[in-house]
Write a protein that holds these residues in place. Sequence first.
Motif, mmCIF file in Angstrom:
data_model
loop_
_atom_site.group_PDB
_atom_site.id
_atom_site.type_symbol
_atom_site.label_atom_id
_atom_site.label_comp_id
_atom_site.label_asym_id
_atom_site.label_seq_id
_atom_site.Cartn_x
_atom_site.Cartn_y
_atom_site.Cartn_z
ATOM 1 N N GLU A 3 8.469 -8.171 -6.740
ATOM 2 C CA GLU A 3 7.191 -7.495 -6.522
ATOM 3 C C GLU A 3 6.763 -7.754 -5.093
ATOM 4 N N VAL A 5 3.678 -7.254 -2.139
ATOM 5 C CA VAL A 5 2.247 -7.035 -1.959
ATOM 6 C C VAL A 5 1.924 -7.096 -0.475
ATOM 7 N N GLU A 6 1.362 -6.011 0.033
ATOM 8 C CA GLU A 6 1.004 -5.938 1.442
ATOM 9 C C GLU A 6 -0.416 -6.458 1.673
ATOM 10 N N CYS A 22 3.793 -8.881 4.103
ATOM 11 C CA CYS A 22 4.297 -8.398 2.816
ATOM 12 C C CYS A 22 4.897 -9.596 2.103
ATOM 13 N N TYR A 95 3.269 0.880 3.765
ATOM 14 C CA TYR A 95 3.933 0.382 2.580
ATOM 15 C C TYR A 95 5.103 -0.516 2.956
ATOM 16 N N TYR A 116 12.039 -1.292 -4.558
ATOM 17 C CA TYR A 116 10.704 -1.749 -4.921
ATOM 18 C C TYR A 116 9.734 -1.467 -3.788
ATOM 19 N N TRP A 117 8.533 -1.083 -4.172
ATOM 20 C CA TRP A 117 7.502 -0.706 -3.219
ATOM 21 C C TRP A 117 6.196 -1.420 -3.551
ATOM 22 N N GLY A 118 5.451 -1.718 -2.495
ATOM 23 C CA GLY A 118 4.112 -2.231 -2.686
ATOM 24 C C GLY A 118 3.117 -1.092 -2.835
ATOM 25 N N GLN A 119 1.865 -1.452 -3.011
ATOM 26 C CA GLN A 119 0.822 -0.442 -3.213
ATOM 27 C C GLN A 119 0.221 0.050 -1.911
ATOM 28 N N GLY A 120 0.530 -0.612 -0.836
ATOM 29 C CA GLY A 120 0.095 -0.147 0.466
ATOM 30 C C GLY A 120 -1.159 -0.825 0.977
ATOM 31 N N THR A 121 -1.309 -0.808 2.282
ATOM 32 C CA THR A 121 -2.513 -1.329 2.936
ATOM 33 C C THR A 121 -2.929 -0.323 4.009
#
Length: 127
Positions: A3, A5-6, A22, A95, A116-121
Amino acid sequence: QVEVVESGGGLVQAGSSLRLSCAASGRSFAWYAMGWFRQAPGKEREFVAVISRTGGITDYADSVKGRFTISRDNAKNTVYLQMNSLKPEDTAVYYCAADWTIITDSIPRTGASYDYWGQGTQVTVSS
């Protein structure tokens, strides 16, 4: 599975700097090439930067080359994007993405390569 997270986005003036982070969960971080992508309103997602598993190889989009620097700390399961001389056209959601690979020097530029990708900032640069 990992997982990501940015963090670190924000509103800044043109010419300023920001550092995105990240953080990745899991014990296999060193098996992932890590990339940064961005998506501006009304535009498609685009590649920004990528770093190989060991950090020895990096690649950048032409639009950010010389201004952005990607780095990683495998001991901290974290990848960074240092952004200097920011421009209004850098405004986007950024992302972080992870690509599991057995190839040490793999540096994919296409989003489809990533698992896998984060939700972005959000990064907003005012003129």
